[in-house]
Design an enzyme around this catalytic site. Structure first.
Site, short mmCIF file in Angstrom:
data_model
loop_
_atom_site.label_atom_id
_atom_site.label_comp_id
_atom_site.label_asym_id
_atom_site.label_seq_id
_atom_site.Cartn_x
_atom_site.Cartn_y
_atom_site.Cartn_z
N HIS A 167 15.26 1.76 28.52
CA HIS A 167 16.54 2.36 28.89
C HIS A 167 16.68 3.69 28.15
CE1 HIS A 167 17.28 0.10 25.18
NE2 HIS A 167 18.24 0.98 24.92
N LYS A 170 10.66 1.27 25.06
CA LYS A 170 12.08 1.26 25.41
C LYS A 170 12.23 1.43 26.91
CE LYS A 170 16.39 3.56 24.06
NZ LYS A 170 16.97 4.69 23.29
#
Length: 224
Positions: A111, A109
Site C-alpha cells: 500500500h 509493502k
C-alpha cells in the site's frame, strides 16, 4: 602482529564504544558457534553522541579508503539503515560530498508507495554500509538486491568492524576477503581485530582482555 599507533578517530570510537557497552569483553557465543572474547553490538548505537562519533568514523573511512566515488549509500535492513542515514549526513557535513541513501524493507509493502525499497533509487554507483560481516549471508542478500537493478553498479562495502577471522570454508580466507575476490570490490572497516589489539596494548591495564583476544586471533585470525 606488531602494535601500531592508532588514528585518534579510531581511539575515540573505541573508547566511546567501550564506555557505552557497544564493545564488550568477556565470553560470547557467535552465530558461527565460536566463543569470542569480545563482541560488538551495533544495536546499542542509539544516543546522539554515539551516532555522531560513528557517523564521523564511517565518513572518514569512506573519504580516505579504497572506496571510490559513489552515488548512493545502501543500508540493508535493519542495522544498516541508521548507519546509511547518519553517514550520508556526515559526508556532506565533513567533506562536502553529496550522496543519496536508501534501504530495503524485510517485507514488501503493498500500500502507499509500495515496493521493498525506500529512499534513493538504486541507480549509479552503490556502496553498501553495515555493521559487521560475519557469515556473509546478509551482505550477499544486499548484493542480490542491487543486482536486480540494471542501472546500479556495486562499487564497495563499508562496515564498522572487520573481525579478521577465517570462515568455515577450506580456503582459510575471511568473509571480507571472499567478498572482495568474488565481486571485485573493496570492503573497508572502521575497526579491525588488529585495531582493538593495538588499542589494548597502548592503553594498558586490560591484560586479561588482551591475552584472550590474542589467543583467539592465533586460533581463528587470518594471516595478516
Amino acid at each position: 602482529m606488531s602494535s601500531t599507533k592508532l588514528d585518534p578517530a579510531k581511539v575515540t570510537f573505541i573508547e566511546d564504544a567501550i564506555a557505552s557497552g557497544v564493545l564488550l569483553f568477556g565470553t560470547f557465543e557467535l552465530k558461527s558457534g565460536r566463543v569470542s572474547p569480545y563482541f560488538f553490538n551495533a544495536g546499542l548505537l542509539h544516543s546522539s553522541s554515539l551516532l555522531s562519533s560513528t557517523s564521523s568514523a564511517l565518513a572518514q573511512l569512506i573519504a580516505h579508503s579504497r572506496i571510490p566515488e559513489f552515488d548512493v549509500l545502501f543500508g540493508p535492513a535493519y542495522k544498516g539503515i541508521p548507519l546509511a542515514a547518519v553517514t550520508c549526513v556526515a559526508l556532506k557535513r565533513d567533506y562536502g560530498r553529496e550522496c543519496g541513501f536508501g534501504y530495503n524493507r524485510k517485507e514488501v509493502k503493498d500500500h502507499g508507495e509500495g515496493g521493498s525499497l525506500v529512499g534513493a533509487p538504486l541507480r549509479g554507483r552503490i556502496v553498501i554500509i553495515d555493521d559487521v560481516l560475519t557469515s556473509g549471508k546478509a551482505i550477499r542478500e544486499a548484493i542480490d538486491i542491487i543486482a536486480q537493478y540494471p542501472e546500479a553498479q556495486l562499487v564497495g562495502v563499508a562496515q564498522l568492524v572487520d573481525r579478521q577471522e577465517t570462515g568455515k570454508g577450506a580456503s582459510g580466507k575471511s568473509t571480507v576477503q571472499e567478498v572482495e575476490e568474488e565481486f571485485g570490490i573493496p570492503v573497508e572497516a572502521v575497526l579491525t581485530m588488529a585495531n582493538i589489539l593495538d588499542y589494548l596494548r597502548e592503553k594498558g591495564g586490560m591484560e586479561e582482555e588482551l591475552k584472550a583476544i590474542e589467543e583467539y586471533d592465533k586460533q581463528y585470525g587470518i594471516k595478516k
